[in-house]
Design a protein around this motif. Structure first.
Motif, PDB file in Angstrom:
ATOM      1  N   ASN A  94      16.266  22.349  18.761  1.00  0.00           N
ATOM      2  CA  ASN A  94      15.239  22.962  19.596  1.00  0.00           C
ATOM      3  C   ASN A  94      15.680  22.977  21.068  1.00  0.00           C
ATOM      4  O   ASN A  94      15.863  21.917  21.666  1.00  0.00           O
ATOM      5  N   PRO A  95      15.851  24.156  21.668  1.00  0.00           N
ATOM      6  CA  PRO A  95      16.265  24.206  23.079  1.00  0.00           C
ATOM      7  C   PRO A  95      15.303  23.486  24.015  1.00  0.00           C
ATOM      8  O   PRO A  95      15.742  22.912  25.028  1.00  0.00           O
ATOM      9  N   ALA A  96      14.014  23.499  23.692  1.00  0.00           N
ATOM     10  CA  ALA A  96      13.048  22.818  24.548  1.00  0.00           C
ATOM     11  C   ALA A  96      13.284  21.312  24.546  1.00  0.00           C
ATOM     12  O   ALA A  96      13.119  20.637  25.585  1.00  0.00           O
ATOM     13  N   ASN A  98      14.961   8.833   8.607  1.00  0.00           N
ATOM     14  CA  ASN A  98      14.144   9.594   9.549  1.00  0.00           C
ATOM     15  C   ASN A  98      14.587  11.049   9.499  1.00  0.00           C
ATOM     16  O   ASN A  98      15.666  11.369   8.994  1.00  0.00           O
ATOM     17  N   LEU A  99      13.770  11.925  10.044  1.00  0.00           N
ATOM     18  CA  LEU A  99      14.039  13.354   9.933  1.00  0.00           C
ATOM     19  C   LEU A  99      14.758  13.877  11.166  1.00  0.00           C
ATOM     20  O   LEU A  99      14.346  14.847  11.804  1.00  0.00           O
ATOM     21  N   GLY A 101       5.086  10.611   9.780  1.00  0.00           N
ATOM     22  CA  GLY A 101       4.917  11.666  10.761  1.00  0.00           C
ATOM     23  C   GLY A 101       4.813  11.147  12.176  1.00  0.00           C
ATOM     24  O   GLY A 101       5.378  10.109  12.536  1.00  0.00           O
ATOM     25  N   ALA A 102       4.026  11.869  12.987  1.00  0.00           N
ATOM     26  CA  ALA A 102       3.963  11.591  14.415  1.00  0.00           C
ATOM     27  C   ALA A 102       3.376  10.221  14.735  1.00  0.00           C
ATOM     28  O   ALA A 102       3.664   9.650  15.793  1.00  0.00           O
ATOM     29  N   GLN A 150       9.613  14.456  16.258  1.00  0.00           N
ATOM     30  CA  GLN A 150       8.904  15.723  16.216  1.00  0.00           C
ATOM     31  C   GLN A 150       9.658  16.787  17.016  1.00  0.00           C
ATOM     32  O   GLN A 150      10.184  16.521  18.096  1.00  0.00           O
ATOM     33  N   ASN A 151       9.710  17.996  16.466  1.00  0.00           N
ATOM     34  CA  ASN A 151      10.226  19.182  17.171  1.00  0.00           C
ATOM     35  C   ASN A 151      11.691  19.070  17.577  1.00  0.00           C
ATOM     36  O   ASN A 151      12.109  19.626  18.596  1.00  0.00           O
TER      37      ASN A 151
END
Length: 369
Positions: A353-355, A289-290, A317-318, A325-326
């Motif tokens: 990713n801070p979010a 997985n990524l 993907g999604a 994701q993200n």
């Protein structure tokens, strides 16, 4: 170098990132293994962090080994999944401290790595699988592909009747010559059935046959390895070093496939790679997985002398992996002519990713005062 003063986790059901901080203010980011990662975060704070707080950061393997000894009554997958968060955070910290990527700390160098496009799907027709793999070949330049046969732990019952016999020639012939072809059975077959499928794979030019039998039945896998000319591979689920030593000594597989996160991090994975190298076996790690596992694996492959032919790179993907994701800023997984570049920034060379972190469940263990 400072001692570990705080360990924080940011988790959801699927991913758990770890931030390690020393009393001197140095920080590093790592990741526990994916899946049930919120449970792994609990294990981390209960059974890893107490042994790590106050300890030096220079001997990563020594610290991981000591924690294993301290938690000797709890050997197993969750302990290693949690240890991976500490190990990978300390490697990142070490790289950030000296301004170098982890691959260089391991005596390698940043470079482009050939990847194989790895399909995770079984609920896909042979024709649709062939079409999407050929599209990736033509659009992104991949020259190696893996697809699924059998059913996961299927006990010789296929995903649907006849699927294996259909998907192997359909995909192999569509991809054509000059392309490496790999399949994964995910512990799906008995030795007799695995050998039967293996003959089909040999006839269709497949060169890599992954986990044909239940992975815990090493003698069954060896029976398949001994019977076939193509490479039989495995080990992604295994974390126990004694099992690895036995697997390699008995030549149960032709290629070892440790997973950095299942193993407990880079330090323990290096032990497996070295055991394999001593036995003349190559190492093609599992990285399905990524998340950070693929980034860590890229750094590892850029350094070990017995690195396999390619990096496993998930093409899902999604629709299949919505949770991946993200996770990172930018695009650390950009593909150019079927290759990915090992990040050359300090540590792992990526920024979480801070979010994503803001939305995750937060826990910390720290030295008081």
């Amino acid at each position: 170098m400072g001692n570990i003063s705080r360990l924080e986790t940011f988790s959801n059901e699927f991913v758990c990132f770890v931030r390690a901080t020393t009393d001197g203010g140095a920080t590093g980011w790592g990741q526990c293994s994916t899946y049930n990662a919120d449970i792994t975060a609990q294990v981390f704070h209960r059974q890893v962090a107490p042994h790590a707080l106050g300890q030096a950061t220079d001997d990563i393997f020594g610290l991981v080994q000591r924690i294993e000894e301290k938690e000797h009554k709890f050997p197993g997958s969750y302990r290693c999944r949690a240890l991976a968060g500490l190990d990978t955070a300390l490697w990142d910290m070490k790289g950030r401290r000296v301004g170098r990527p982890v691959v260089e700390l391991l005596d390698g160098e940043p470079c482009a790595i050939r990847a194989y496009a790895s399909s995770m799907k079984r609920d896909i027709t042979p024709e649709d699988e062939a079409a999407r793999l050929c599209r990736l070949r033509d659009e992104q330049g991949f020259d190696a592909f893996k697809w699924r046969v059998g059913a996961e732990c299927g006990r010789d019952v296929d995903e649907w009747p006849g699927r294996t016999e259909a998907v192997v020639p359909t995909v192999a012939r569509a991809l054509g010559d000059g392309v490496a072809k790999l399949v994964d059975a995910n512990s799906g077959f008995s030795p007799a059935r695995a050998i039967e499928v293996g003959r089909l794979l040999e006839a269709e030019g497949v060169s890599h046959y992954e986990e044909p039998c239940p992975y815990w039945e090493l003698a069954q896998t060896k029976e398949v390895t001994d019977a076939l000319d193509i490479d039989v591979t495995g080990g992604e689920q295994d974390w126990d070093l004694a099992t690895w030593a036995r697997m390699i000594e008995m030549r149960a597989v032709d290629i070892v496939q440790p997973d950095v996160m299942y193993m407990g991090g880079i330090a323990r994975t290096l032990l497996v790679a070295r055991m394999a190298a001593k036995a003349g076996l190559s190492c093609t790690p599992h990285s399905a997985n990524l998340s950070l596992v693929t980034i860590c694996t890229m750094h590892l492959l850029g350094a070990i002398p017995n690195a396999g032919k390619y990096l496993e790179f998930s093409i899902e993907g999604a629709d299949y992996y919505p949770w991946q994701q993200n996770l990172f800023l930018g695009d650390p997984f950009a593909v150019h002519d079927g290759k990915l570049c090992i990040p050359d920034g300090p540590g792992w060379g990526v920024e979480i990713n801070p979010a994503w972190l803001d939305a995750a469940a937060y826990q910390k263990s720290e030295i008081e005062g």
